[in-house]
Write an enzyme that holds these catalytic residues in place. Structure first.
Site, PDB file in Angstrom:
ATOM      1  N   CYS A 164      -5.165  -1.216 -12.138  1.00 58.04           N
ATOM      2  CA  CYS A 164      -5.921  -1.858 -13.270  1.00 58.04           C
ATOM      3  C   CYS A 164      -7.156  -1.710 -12.751  1.00 58.04           C
ATOM      4  CB  CYS A 164      -5.474  -3.298 -13.342  1.00 58.04           C
ATOM      5  SG  CYS A 164      -6.162  -4.662 -12.050  1.00 58.04           S
TER       6      CYS A 164
ATOM      7  N   GLU B 152      -1.821  -4.159  -5.098  1.00 59.42           N
ATOM      8  CA  GLU B 152      -2.658  -3.353  -4.098  1.00 59.42           C
ATOM      9  C   GLU B 152      -3.866  -4.233  -3.505  1.00 59.42           C
ATOM     10  OE1 GLU B 152      -2.198  -1.287  -8.418  1.00 59.42           O
ATOM     11  OE2 GLU B 152      -2.015  -3.191  -7.532  1.00 59.42           O
TER      12      GLU B 152
END
Length: 158
Positions: free
Chosen positions: A81, A53
């Protein structure tokens, strides 16, 4: 449309798999065009920050010429996360589409939902379960192979 771009995120995950990284892939889309791609490179780059990401956000920001990705959609194979979810909120991303959830570390609904906390000045639209089986399978296959490889290494050492 979600399946088309999730397939592109899965292509990124397969790149990570090929180099022995946990197979997580991500693409960022603006006006139906991919402007950022990333796959997990933590071991390769030897840094905690090399999540799919974050690498995709960095590429998309360069392409847009701005840190704000307000009209962009992220497609990611595994639930982000806490670090990535925070970066997504900070980038002002419009929407995140998640393949499979991560009950051990996910922060888009599993443990926390950082993406949609009312206390923050920005919330992100969230869609989950897109191509869930395919996204889960690549991770399951990877970890199954890793366990077998680790057992074989122990046998050869012992």
């Amino acid at each position: 449309m979600n399946d088309i771009f999730m397939k592109e995120a899965l292509k990124q995950a397969k790149k990570a798999y090929k180099i022995g990284e946990v197979p997580i892939g991500c693409v960022i889309v603006y006006q139906d065009k991919i402007i950022g791609r990333g796959y997990n490179k933590r071991n390769t780059k030897k840094t905690t920050l090399a999540h799919a990401e974050l690498l995709a956000i960095e590429q998309a920001s360069k392409k847009m010429g701005d840190w704000r990705l307000e009209d962009c959609v992220m497609y990611v194979t595994l639930e982000p996360c806490q670090m990535c979810a925070g970066a997504i909120v900070q980038s002002r991303m419009k929407q995140v589409v998640v393949g499979t959830m991560n009950p051990k570390a996910g922060c888009a609904g599993s443990i926390l939902n950082i993406l949609q906390m009312e206390q923050f000045n920005h919330q992100v639209e969230l869609i989950t379960g897109v191509m869930e089986e395919e996204c889960a399978k690549i991770l399951q296959d990877f970890f199954q192979e890793l366990r077998i490889r680790n057992k074989q290494e122990k046998l050869h050492k012992g």
